[in-house]
Write an enzyme that holds these catalytic residues in place. Structure first.
Site, short mmCIF file in Angstrom:
data_model
loop_
_atom_site.label_atom_id
_atom_site.label_comp_id
_atom_site.label_asym_id
_atom_site.label_seq_id
_atom_site.Cartn_x
_atom_site.Cartn_y
_atom_site.Cartn_z
N CYS A 125 0.82 -1.22 0.00
CA CYS A 125 0.00 0.00 0.00
C CYS A 125 0.84 1.26 0.00
CB CYS A 125 -0.94 -0.01 1.20
SG CYS A 125 -1.88 -1.53 1.32
N HIS B 125 -3.66 6.70 2.29
CA HIS B 125 -4.05 5.41 1.73
C HIS B 125 -5.39 5.03 2.36
CE1 HIS B 125 -4.46 1.29 0.83
NE2 HIS B 125 -4.03 0.85 2.00
N ASN C 263 -10.39 -0.88 -0.31
CA ASN C 263 -8.94 -0.70 -0.22
C ASN C 263 -8.32 -1.16 -1.54
OD1 ASN C 263 -6.21 -1.06 0.23
ND2 ASN C 263 -6.44 -1.96 2.26
N1 ACO Z 1 -18.92 -9.47 9.15
C1 ACO Z 1 -19.35 -9.77 10.39
N2 ACO Z 1 -18.52 -10.12 11.38
C2 ACO Z 1 -17.21 -10.18 11.10
C3 ACO Z 1 -16.69 -9.88 9.85
C4 ACO Z 1 -17.60 -9.52 8.84
N3 ACO Z 1 -17.21 -9.20 7.59
N4 ACO Z 1 -15.35 -10.00 9.88
C5 ACO Z 1 -15.02 -10.36 11.12
N5 ACO Z 1 -16.16 -10.48 11.88
C6 ACO Z 1 -16.28 -10.85 13.27
C7 ACO Z 1 -15.13 -11.69 13.75
O1 ACO Z 1 -15.35 -13.06 13.45
C8 ACO Z 1 -15.14 -11.41 15.23
O2 ACO Z 1 -16.13 -12.17 15.81
P1 ACO Z 1 -15.92 -12.84 17.27
O3 ACO Z 1 -15.74 -11.67 18.20
O4 ACO Z 1 -17.19 -13.58 17.48
O5 ACO Z 1 -14.70 -13.68 17.15
C9 ACO Z 1 -15.56 -9.94 15.31
O6 ACO Z 1 -16.23 -9.67 14.05
C10 ACO Z 1 -14.44 -8.98 15.49
O7 ACO Z 1 -13.41 -9.32 14.56
P2 ACO Z 1 -12.13 -8.44 14.38
O8 ACO Z 1 -11.27 -8.98 13.29
O9 ACO Z 1 -11.50 -8.22 15.72
O10 ACO Z 1 -12.82 -7.09 13.87
P3 ACO Z 1 -12.26 -5.63 13.88
O11 ACO Z 1 -13.17 -4.79 14.65
O12 ACO Z 1 -10.79 -5.57 14.15
O13 ACO Z 1 -12.45 -5.22 12.34
C11 ACO Z 1 -11.18 -5.07 10.28
C12 ACO Z 1 -11.81 -5.98 11.30
C13 ACO Z 1 -12.27 -4.24 9.65
C14 ACO Z 1 -10.47 -5.90 9.23
C15 ACO Z 1 -10.19 -4.14 11.00
O14 ACO Z 1 -9.36 -4.84 11.86
C16 ACO Z 1 -9.34 -3.37 10.03
O15 ACO Z 1 -9.81 -2.55 9.27
N6 ACO Z 1 -8.03 -3.59 10.09
C17 ACO Z 1 -7.07 -2.83 9.29
C18 ACO Z 1 -7.32 -2.85 7.85
C19 ACO Z 1 -6.60 -3.96 7.19
O16 ACO Z 1 -6.14 -4.89 7.75
N7 ACO Z 1 -6.47 -3.83 5.89
C20 ACO Z 1 -5.76 -4.82 5.19
C21 ACO Z 1 -5.24 -4.28 3.98
S1 ACO Z 1 -3.62 -3.81 4.07
C22 ACO Z 1 -3.51 -2.18 4.18
O17 ACO Z 1 -4.14 -1.52 3.44
C23 ACO Z 1 -2.65 -1.60 5.16
#
Ligand code: ACO
Length: 337
Positions: free
Chosen positions: A123, A264, A294
């Protein structure tokens, strides 16, 4: 971490003279995703800010998106492809293992005099590329360049993994950089860094030399992107805040001097959280992730093109680009447009 670019003669400046972007026409909504995995529009929108993303067809490749964005940037700049000196494509979803995506773009544009290569900094690839090309132009070694961020991330998305498949989209953005003498504007400063100890936070492991195509994979999901969302989230906020602060301090700028910060687009909540820590007013933070998801290296140039074409950024404005991505890598550029 590389902290500062050297101060150079102001005679040669690397000026952005054109921009363009292109996304495939097919759109995938949150409602569409809710029919594929156990998720909802409410969950995706509240956690990420994403509503829709664009998807390539089987026939549309990274070089195709990159070429279309490049044509628009060249047209904006009024520059013939034949006069280009260099093409850099920032991508983690290249046309093929080799040759580089940039060579395909060079061929498609007929940019016969340009040398061409790809940059793999995920990214942060576009921000890294601007930093490099800036040096070449200021040193007087290059007159013009196309810098493109182009991705087809949906081709390495695991559509059964609800925690990652909601995040990504396809697209490309490009800028033309030209050497101008005593222009009084251009790229002013860049800061870049990397920390490979966090490579496991974001990766796609097949089919490099560690997991070659000649050997069966121990886990078939290694063909897809794997992310540790929480880890990425926390680091991204910190690195964005630090990189923007570095830019302001090095250039002697205050937030009042800056017209727009283009981050980004990895998650609207990450951008909002970083903006809050920086005390950046809402109108100086551009967010368009709701429409594109993204798009990794493509997201900053797509957002920049949108800002320019909708007059959110005007000639002479100071703009900061900032990115964080796999590696992990990060970086920022200060531009006087
Ligand atoms: N729909 C419903 N529930 C979901 C989904 C979904 N799409 N995805 C995960 N969950 C659930 C999980 O299973 C978990 O359930 P549990 O508590 O029963 O185990 C719960 O939601 C929380 O999961 P987390 O992964 O902790 O969710 P979080 O609040 O961290 O959000 C997300 C996830 C949106 C991916 C966030 O962490 C994020 O945006 N991270 C950074 C972005 C990223 O990683 N981008 C990757 C690209 S690389 C870059 O651009 C840098």
């Amino acid at each position: 971490m590389e902290k500062k670019t050297e101060d150079r003669s102001p005679t040669n400046r690397a000026v952005i003279t054109g921009c363009g972007s292109f996304v495939p026409s097919k759109i995938l909504t949150n409602e569409d995703l809710a029919r594929m995995v156990d998720t909802s529009d409410e969950w995706i929108n509240s956690r990420t800010g994403i509503k829709t993303r664009h998807l390539t067809s089987d026939e549309e490749s990274t070089a195709y998106l990159a070429t279309e964005a490049a044509k628009r940037a060249l047209q904006y700049a009024g520059l013939d492809a034949e006069d280009l000196g260099l093409i850099v494509v920032a991508t983690i979803t290249p046309e093929m293992v080799f040759p580089s995506t940039a060579c395909f773009v060079q061929q498609a544009l007929g940019a016969k005099k340009a040398w061409a290569f790809d940059i793999g900094a995920a990214c942060s690839g576009f921000v890294y590329s601007l930093h490099l090309v800036h040096q070449l132009i200021e040193n007087g070694r290059l007159d013009s360049a196309l810098v493109i961020g182009a991705e087809t991330l949906t081709k390495i998305t695991n559509w059964k993994d609800r925690s990652s498949c909601i995040l990504f989209g396809d697209g490309a953005g490009a800028v033309v950089l030209q050497r101008k003498q005593n222009a009084g504007r251009g790229i002013l400063y860049s800061t870049v860094g990397a920390d490979g100890t966090f490579w496991e936070a974001l990766n796609c492991q097949a089919y490099g030399s560690r997991h070659p195509v000649s050997r069966p994979l121990d886990n078939p999901d290694k063909v897809y992107m794997q992310i540790k969302g929480r880890e990425v989230y926390q680091q991204a906020v910190r690195r964005i805040v630090d990189a923007v602060t570095d830019c302001l301090e090095h250039c002697g700028l205050t937030l009042d001097d800056v017209a727009m910060v283009i981050s980004h687009q990895m998650n609207a909540r990450i951008i909002e959280s970083a903006a809050k820590r920086l005390n950046l007013p809402e109108e100086k933070v551009f967010i368009n992730i709701q429409n594109y998801g993204n798009t990794s290296a493509a997201s900053v140039p797509i957002a920049f093109d949108e800002c320019v074409r909708h007059s959110k950024i005007k000639k002479g404005d100071i703009v900061i680009f900032v990115a964080f991505g796999a590696g992990v890598t990060w970086g920022a550029n200060v531009i006087e447009f």
